[in-house]
Design a protein around this motif. Sequence first.
Motif, PDB file in Angstrom:
ATOM      1  N   ASN A   1       0.866  -1.175   0.000  1.00  0.00           N
ATOM      2  CA  ASN A   1       0.000   0.000   0.000  1.00  0.00           C
ATOM      3  C   ASN A   1       0.900   1.221   0.000  1.00  0.00           C
ATOM      4  OD1 ASN A   1      -2.604  -1.126   0.152  1.00  0.00           O
ATOM      5  ND2 ASN A   1      -2.403  -1.439   2.333  1.00  0.00           N
ATOM      6  N   VAL A   2       0.679   2.109  -0.933  1.00  0.00           N
ATOM      7  CA  VAL A   2       1.410   3.373  -0.979  1.00  0.00           C
ATOM      8  C   VAL A   2       0.416   4.433  -0.547  1.00  0.00           C
ATOM      9  CG1 VAL A   2       2.666   4.990  -2.445  1.00  0.00           C
ATOM     10  CG2 VAL A   2       2.878   2.526  -2.837  1.00  0.00           C
ATOM     11  N   CYS A   3       0.585   4.913   0.676  1.00  0.00           N
ATOM     12  CA  CYS A   3      -0.385   5.841   1.231  1.00  0.00           C
ATOM     13  C   CYS A   3       0.291   6.716   2.270  1.00  0.00           C
ATOM     14  CB  CYS A   3      -1.556   5.085   1.859  1.00  0.00           C
ATOM     15  SG  CYS A   3      -1.073   3.926   3.142  1.00  0.00           S
ATOM     16  N   GLY A   4      -0.388   7.758   2.625  1.00  0.00           N
ATOM     17  CA  GLY A   4       0.125   8.649   3.654  1.00  0.00           C
ATOM     18  C   GLY A   4      -0.408   8.261   5.016  1.00  0.00           C
ATOM     19  N   PRO A   5       0.056   8.944   6.033  1.00  0.00           N
ATOM     20  CA  PRO A   5      -0.357   8.604   7.392  1.00  0.00           C
ATOM     21  C   PRO A   5      -1.739   9.126   7.764  1.00  0.00           C
ATOM     22  CG  PRO A   5       1.151  10.447   7.428  1.00  0.00           C
ATOM     23  CD  PRO A   5       1.076   9.980   6.000  1.00  0.00           C
TER      24      PRO A   5
END
Length: 89
Positions: A8-12
């Motif tokens: 998963n490429v995601c922000g916090p």
Amino acid sequence: NPPFRLFNVCGPEALTLLEIAKIIQQEAGISREVKLRPFPEEHRKFDIGSYAGDASRIRAWLGWSSKVEFREGIRVTLEHFRHTVAAGR
């Protein structure tokens, strides 16, 4: 171990769909009001109606973590597309 890994490429940030819509609206300069519609009960059979990304695997395996907050990413994305359209590409 499988021969591949999915990440998963995601922000916090965990943002609601309403928050995402309002950020895009603000950054795009859209003045219309964001309208809420109830989540259709029949969709609950196949959709949970929400999602929050977990980047712990990509952080552990590759040392990657997001450096750009959602609002900034949307702003840069919109600038890119505006420039691309203005350049006729």
